[in-house]
Write an enzyme that holds these catalytic residues in place. Structure first.
Site, short mmCIF file in Angstrom:
data_model
loop_
_atom_site.label_atom_id
_atom_site.label_comp_id
_atom_site.label_asym_id
_atom_site.label_seq_id
_atom_site.Cartn_x
_atom_site.Cartn_y
_atom_site.Cartn_z
N ASP A 34 0.91 -1.00 -0.20
CA ASP A 34 0.00 -0.03 -0.15
C ASP A 34 1.28 1.40 0.47
O ASP A 34 1.71 1.01 0.75
CB ASP A 34 -0.89 -0.05 1.31
CG ASP A 34 -2.37 0.66 1.02
OD1 ASP A 34 -2.04 2.10 0.95
OD2 ASP A 34 -3.29 0.46 1.11
N ASP A 61 4.64 2.48 -4.17
CA ASP A 61 3.27 3.42 -5.07
C ASP A 61 3.51 1.95 -6.03
O ASP A 61 4.16 1.78 -6.78
CB ASP A 61 3.68 4.35 -5.01
CG ASP A 61 2.84 5.24 -6.31
OD1 ASP A 61 1.82 4.35 -6.86
OD2 ASP A 61 2.51 5.88 -5.96
N SER A 127 -16.47 -2.85 -10.06
CA SER A 127 -17.82 -1.64 -9.29
C SER A 127 -18.93 -2.25 -10.58
O SER A 127 -18.96 -2.44 -11.29
CB SER A 127 -18.01 -0.67 -9.56
OG SER A 127 -18.60 0.42 -8.76
N ALA A 128 -19.70 -2.17 -9.10
CA ALA A 128 -21.76 -2.70 -10.21
C ALA A 128 -21.86 -0.72 -11.37
O ALA A 128 -22.62 -0.89 -11.88
CB ALA A 128 -22.54 -2.30 -9.35
N THR A 129 -21.19 0.14 -10.75
CA THR A 129 -21.17 1.77 -11.58
C THR A 129 -20.87 1.31 -12.82
O THR A 129 -21.39 2.06 -14.01
CB THR A 129 -20.12 1.92 -11.02
OG1 THR A 129 -19.64 3.35 -11.54
CG2 THR A 129 -18.29 1.63 -11.35
N TYR A 152 -13.24 8.25 -12.63
CA TYR A 152 -13.46 6.72 -11.59
C TYR A 152 -13.84 5.78 -12.24
O TYR A 152 -13.37 4.58 -12.32
CB TYR A 152 -13.94 7.64 -10.44
CG TYR A 152 -14.82 6.23 -9.97
CD1 TYR A 152 -14.06 5.93 -9.49
CD2 TYR A 152 -15.41 5.57 -9.13
CE1 TYR A 152 -13.60 4.37 -8.57
CE2 TYR A 152 -16.02 4.70 -9.19
CZ TYR A 152 -15.07 3.94 -8.30
OH TYR A 152 -15.35 2.46 -7.33
N LYS A 156 -12.49 1.97 -13.98
CA LYS A 156 -12.86 0.20 -14.12
C LYS A 156 -13.28 -0.12 -15.11
O LYS A 156 -12.97 -1.33 -15.27
CB LYS A 156 -14.32 0.43 -12.84
CG LYS A 156 -14.21 1.22 -11.75
CD LYS A 156 -13.00 0.23 -10.56
CE LYS A 156 -13.26 0.76 -9.13
NZ LYS A 156 -11.77 0.35 -8.93
N PHE A 181 -21.52 -4.20 -5.40
CA PHE A 181 -22.48 -2.84 -5.37
C PHE A 181 -21.99 -2.36 -4.19
O PHE A 181 -20.94 -1.56 -4.44
CB PHE A 181 -23.98 -4.08 -5.06
CG PHE A 181 -23.55 -4.46 -6.46
CD1 PHE A 181 -23.07 -5.14 -6.93
CD2 PHE A 181 -25.05 -3.83 -6.95
CE1 PHE A 181 -23.67 -5.94 -8.20
CE2 PHE A 181 -25.81 -4.88 -8.35
CZ PHE A 181 -24.44 -5.16 -9.20
N ASN A 182 -22.74 -1.94 -3.53
CA ASN A 182 -21.96 -1.21 -2.08
C ASN A 182 -22.00 -1.46 -0.91
O ASN A 182 -22.51 -2.44 -0.14
CB ASN A 182 -23.77 -0.35 -1.81
CG ASN A 182 -24.16 0.97 -3.09
OD1 ASN A 182 -24.38 0.64 -4.09
ND2 ASN A 182 -23.75 2.32 -3.15
N ARG A 298 -28.70 14.35 -6.02
CA ARG A 298 -27.19 14.62 -6.37
C ARG A 298 -27.17 14.05 -7.95
O ARG A 298 -27.21 13.01 -8.50
CB ARG A 298 -26.01 13.60 -5.31
CG ARG A 298 -24.64 13.41 -5.24
CD ARG A 298 -23.89 12.73 -4.49
NE ARG A 298 -24.27 11.22 -4.30
CZ ARG A 298 -23.52 10.51 -4.10
NH1 ARG A 298 -22.72 10.76 -2.74
NH2 ARG A 298 -23.32 8.89 -4.00
N GLY A 300 -25.68 12.59 -11.24
CA GLY A 300 -24.82 10.93 -11.56
C GLY A 300 -25.52 10.05 -11.02
O GLY A 300 -24.85 9.10 -10.91
N1 UDP Z 1 -26.35 9.88 -0.27
C1 UDP Z 1 -27.48 10.54 0.17
N2 UDP Z 1 -26.42 11.00 0.77
C2 UDP Z 1 -25.48 11.55 1.42
C3 UDP Z 1 -24.49 9.93 0.40
C4 UDP Z 1 -24.99 9.60 -0.02
O1 UDP Z 1 -28.72 10.39 0.47
O2 UDP Z 1 -24.74 11.96 1.65
C5 UDP Z 1 -27.67 8.80 -1.28
C6 UDP Z 1 -26.70 8.51 -2.60
O3 UDP Z 1 -27.74 9.37 -2.97
C7 UDP Z 1 -27.01 7.29 -3.13
C8 UDP Z 1 -26.80 6.10 -2.13
O4 UDP Z 1 -27.70 7.27 -0.84
O5 UDP Z 1 -28.83 7.10 -3.20
C9 UDP Z 1 -25.82 5.72 -1.99
O6 UDP Z 1 -24.48 6.63 -2.09
P1 UDP Z 1 -22.71 6.15 -2.34
O7 UDP Z 1 -22.18 7.58 -2.15
O8 UDP Z 1 -23.48 5.54 -0.89
O9 UDP Z 1 -23.36 5.04 -3.38
P2 UDP Z 1 -23.52 4.84 -4.86
O10 UDP Z 1 -24.01 4.31 -4.83
O11 UDP Z 1 -23.17 6.01 -5.04
O12 UDP Z 1 -21.39 4.73 -5.52
#
Ligand code: UDP
Length: 341
Positions: A34, A61, A127-129, A152, A156, A181-182, A298, A300
């Site tokens: 790390d 690094d 990531s699920a992203t 970012y 991925k 996922f999360n 938010r 995105g």
């Molecule tokens: N979220 C929220 N308030 C915060 C941070 C996140 O309402 O201060 C919501 C965000 O809009 C999403 C969910 O929580 O719907 C998960 O967000 P996070 O950033 O943890 O993970 P992501 O799914 O974006 O990778």
């Protein structure tokens, strides 16, 4: 038989430290590497306390090719799990070059060093992203990847492609991409967990910091989404469950059980949970009231996403086990411990 050795890049961080614990407990030797750019030694010390052993921690690094080569020369590495990467979505939008250089450069060095030693088993933390906004839910590994909405997210996707193409081209390289996922929660010992620097971007650290009094109020981003309660839905996966998926992936590779040289698995529960449901569950299980308000959406954020974990369940032999309540209790225990309360 001698123990197989797994290199965990980014092993002093949130996910890497939990994976290290599960790997060691499953009988693997682990080398942690790390650059400590986004963490201190809190989790490394926690891992040492949990395991009763101080595993090698190499401070280096992964963008430094010579350092990566030296690491591969110093240890006989049977498998690599690659976490070392920048992960702030917002920052990646304002500083794309930094993200491409670091996240792609470090991974390419892992590939090159693996190639130079005649091959390696590589697990990439994806990531699920990569799925983006989709209305076909849950998502399977066959669901299309959407164009990334941030540098970012793009790193991925590109790293997945680098791994897929390298497996095809270079003998001895095998790859598994795990699409998380999360990930939330903390180890049940409360000795390791998430330690975000500055204001947390992610929901659960923001919740625990609000509950402890470090933040005044949680903003729930959007309550006008087309979901049952109007807030976004996600698939929150317990960090220890997630860590165990890595052990299954490494075992599958080392035991020669892969059906193909490159495989992809969703690592999720299959259970959608809304932001409001998560907040309510946190309050209930920890017996407290959270100060929160509804705020604009938010930029995105996708409306809803959750996994079809069938492939991981059946092929990898892995399944999420912990309930959201257990996970949120662990997250709160960790926050209290680091706050000294
Ligand atoms: N979220 C929220 N308030 C915060 C941070 C996140 O309402 O201060 C919501 C965000 O809009 C999403 C969910 O929580 O719907 C998960 O967000 P996070 O950033 O943890 O993970 P992501 O799914 O974006 O990778």
């Amino acid at each position: 038989m001698s123990k197989k050795c797994v290199l965990v890049s980014g092993g002093a961080g949130f996910i890497g430290s939990h994976v290290t614990v599960e790997l060691y407990n499953a009988g693997y030797d682990v080398v942690i590497a790390d650059n400590m750019s986004n963490c201190d030694e809190t989790c490394y010390n926690g891992v040492s306390q949990i395991l009763g052993v101080r595993l090698p921690l190499v401070k280096m690094d992964f963008c430094d090719r010579a350092a990566v080569d030296k690491l591969f020369a110093d240890y006989h590495i049977d498998a690599v799990i690659h976490f070392a990467a920048f992960k702030a979505v917002g920052e990646s939008v304002s500083e794309p070059a930094k993200y491409y250089e670091n996240n792609l450069g470090s991974f390419l060095n892992v590939i090159e060093a693996s190639r130079a030693q005649g091959g390696c088993n590589i697990v990439f933390s994806s990531s699920a992203t990569v799925y983006g906004e989709t209305d076909k839910l849950p998502v399977t590994e066959e669901s299309p990847r959407m164009p990334a909405t941030s540098p970012y997210g793009n790193t991925k996707q590109i790293c997945e492609d680098i791994l897929r193409d390298s497996v095809k081209a270079y003998a001895g390289i095998k790859g598994i991409a795990l699409r998380y996922f999360n990930p939330i929660g903390a180890h049940p010992s409360a000795l390791i967990g998430e330690l975000p620097r500055g204001v947390p971007n992610n929901l659960v650290p923001f919740i625990t910091q609000t509950a402890i009094g470090k933040r005044e109020c949680l903003s729930i981003f959007g309550n006008d989404y087309p979901t049952p309660d109007g807030t976004c839905q996600r698939d929150y996966i317990d960090i220890v469950d997630l860590a165990k998926a890595h052990v299954c992936a490494v075992a599958r590779m080392l035991d020669g059980k892969m059906a193909e040289g490159y495989e992809i698995f969703n690592v999720g529960t299959g259970r959608p949970v809304s932001v409001l449901e998560l907040v309510n569950a946190f309050e209930k299980v920890n017996k407290l009231k959270l100060n929160y308000k509804f705020a604009p959406r938010r930029a995105g954020d996708v409306t809803a996403i959750w996994a079809d974990p069938k492939k991981a369940n059946e092929v990898l032999g892995w399944k999420a086990e912990r309930s959201i309540e257990e996970t949120l209790a662990a997250a709160w225990a960790w926050e209290k411990r680091i706050a000294g309360k």
